[in-house]
Scaffold this active site. Sequence first.
Site, PDB file in Angstrom:
ATOM      1  N   LYS A 192       0.987  -1.293   0.136  1.00  0.00           N
ATOM      2  CA  LYS A 192       0.029   0.172   0.053  1.00  0.00           C
ATOM      3  C   LYS A 192       0.853   1.258   0.019  1.00  0.00           C
ATOM      4  O   LYS A 192       2.257   1.220  -0.146  1.00  0.00           O
ATOM      5  CB  LYS A 192      -0.851   0.011   1.086  1.00  0.00           C
ATOM      6  CG  LYS A 192      -1.932  -1.115   1.159  1.00  0.00           C
ATOM      7  CD  LYS A 192      -2.992  -1.157   0.140  1.00  0.00           C
ATOM      8  CE  LYS A 192      -3.593  -2.426  -0.392  1.00  0.00           C
ATOM      9  NZ  LYS A 192      -4.469  -2.901   0.652  1.00  0.00           N
TER      10      LYS A 192
HETATM   11  C1  LIG Z   1      -5.635  -4.002   0.799  1.00  0.00           C
HETATM   12  C2  LIG Z   1      -6.999  -3.908   0.866  1.00  0.00           C
HETATM   13  C3  LIG Z   1      -7.825  -4.468   1.942  1.00  0.00           C
HETATM   14  C4  LIG Z   1      -7.338  -5.207   2.928  1.00  0.00           C
HETATM   15  O1  LIG Z   1      -6.336  -4.714   3.769  1.00  0.00           O
HETATM   16  P1  LIG Z   1      -5.289  -5.591   4.428  1.00  0.00           P
HETATM   17  O2  LIG Z   1      -4.794  -4.713   5.477  1.00  0.00           O
HETATM   18  O3  LIG Z   1      -4.551  -6.100   3.594  1.00  0.00           O
HETATM   19  O4  LIG Z   1      -6.208  -6.591   5.311  1.00  0.00           O
HETATM   20  C5  LIG Z   1      -9.257  -4.184   1.705  1.00  0.00           C
HETATM   21  N1  LIG Z   1      -9.618  -3.422   0.688  1.00  0.00           N
HETATM   22  C6  LIG Z   1      -8.769  -3.163  -0.338  1.00  0.00           C
HETATM   23  C7  LIG Z   1      -9.484  -2.488  -1.539  1.00  0.00           C
HETATM   24  C8  LIG Z   1      -7.506  -3.253  -0.417  1.00  0.00           C
HETATM   25  O5  LIG Z   1      -6.790  -3.035  -1.304  1.00  0.00           O
END
Ligand SMILES: *Cc1c(COP(=O)(O)O)cnc(C)c1O
Length: 386
Positions: A192
């Site tokens: 991210k």
């Molecule tokens: C990464 C992501 C999540 C989940 O987050 P995690 O921290 O990996 O559990 C949820 N929704 C979207 C759209 C994502 O890209």
Amino acid sequence: MSSAKIWLSSPHMGGTEQRYVNEAFESNWIAPLGPNVTGFENALQSYLGGIAEVAALSSGTAALHLSLIMLGVQAGDEVICQSMTFSASANPIAYQGATPIFIDSESDTWNMCPVALENAIKDRIALGKKPKAIIAVHLYGMPYKVDEINRIAAAYAIPVIEDSAEALGSTYKGQSCGTFGQFGILSFNGNKIITTSGGGALVVKDQELKKKIIFLSTQARDEAPHYQHSVIGYNYRMSNICAGIGRGQMEVLDDHVALRRKVNQYYRNYFKNIEGITVLQEPTADYFSNHWLTTIYIDPVIFGVTAAEELRLMLDADNIESRPLWKPMHLQPVFEKAPYYGGTTAEELFKNGLCLPSGSNMTDAEMERIGTVLDMFFKLKLSEAF
Ligand SMILES: *Cc1c(COP(=O)(O)O)cnc(C)c1O
């Protein structure tokens, strides 16, 4: 393979992360609470404009799950969710034994289509069940149509869970993404815009809600010297080690947004004169995307129905990672029985779209390497056309 791997999006440390982690070691705060957790939450709160409270959790998925629990979603309930998204947006609905109702995308932001949303709400109510929540997603950092979605949600009094996992640093009409829903979700997974190695946060409106979330995320212990529980708890709090990484990352978040937007600008310039390639971009000045990933749509009429996959393979042959867009949830085997509202926008995007390498740590030389493969691809496509 000769050239070094270019990743789609890889962790990018700013430099001070390790200092915060060392502090945690030196003070023996190796726990799912501590000064780094508080410091990270404070940094996030002020970054979001000081209009919301933030609870740091173990993942974005945990944040989504707790939102549904806070809204009282139970077995047999229905929850509306954008179809084109990562499965983590929808999985927590299943954790609660509820049924996801999937909604198509619109072509301006590639996010939840307000028309399909309203049709779905009307139809579900007519069938006897009012949906308990709406999960809308700012995909790839692009804000969804916030005003339209909020207006419909308010008209039917259905709370919005705002999945802002990909959109920290994005804004809509000057307000931070993550602060529009009743609950806002952030993710700090490895790929991210900032990372804590793994982690997430839940953004809420007031301190009372935050207290409740911390209570639920730390095993729901009642106030008593012994361990006493009146409700089911979860182990979802963020570790003080991870939060240390997060504190350092907050110091470079704005730089990372600027760098991702620079990468996006490079691609936009590259594709500017190529008919049949659409780069996802802000539809109006109300939208500001962090451009977490730059994504393109390749017109299948001009380039053929397999062009996106051909380009992906060509990049891969030069050790460059790219990826198809999120496969819509209503097309996933695991959700094949879930109701779906809309047309084929999400499906078309999935078939003909591609996410291009977009890391904030990409060098000019790496961008040029990508450009060289793109040149090769379009040269080949042009020769095929004649
Ligand atoms: C990464 C992501 C999540 C989940 O987050 P995690 O921290 O990996 O559990 C949820 N929704 C979207 C759209 C994502 O890209």
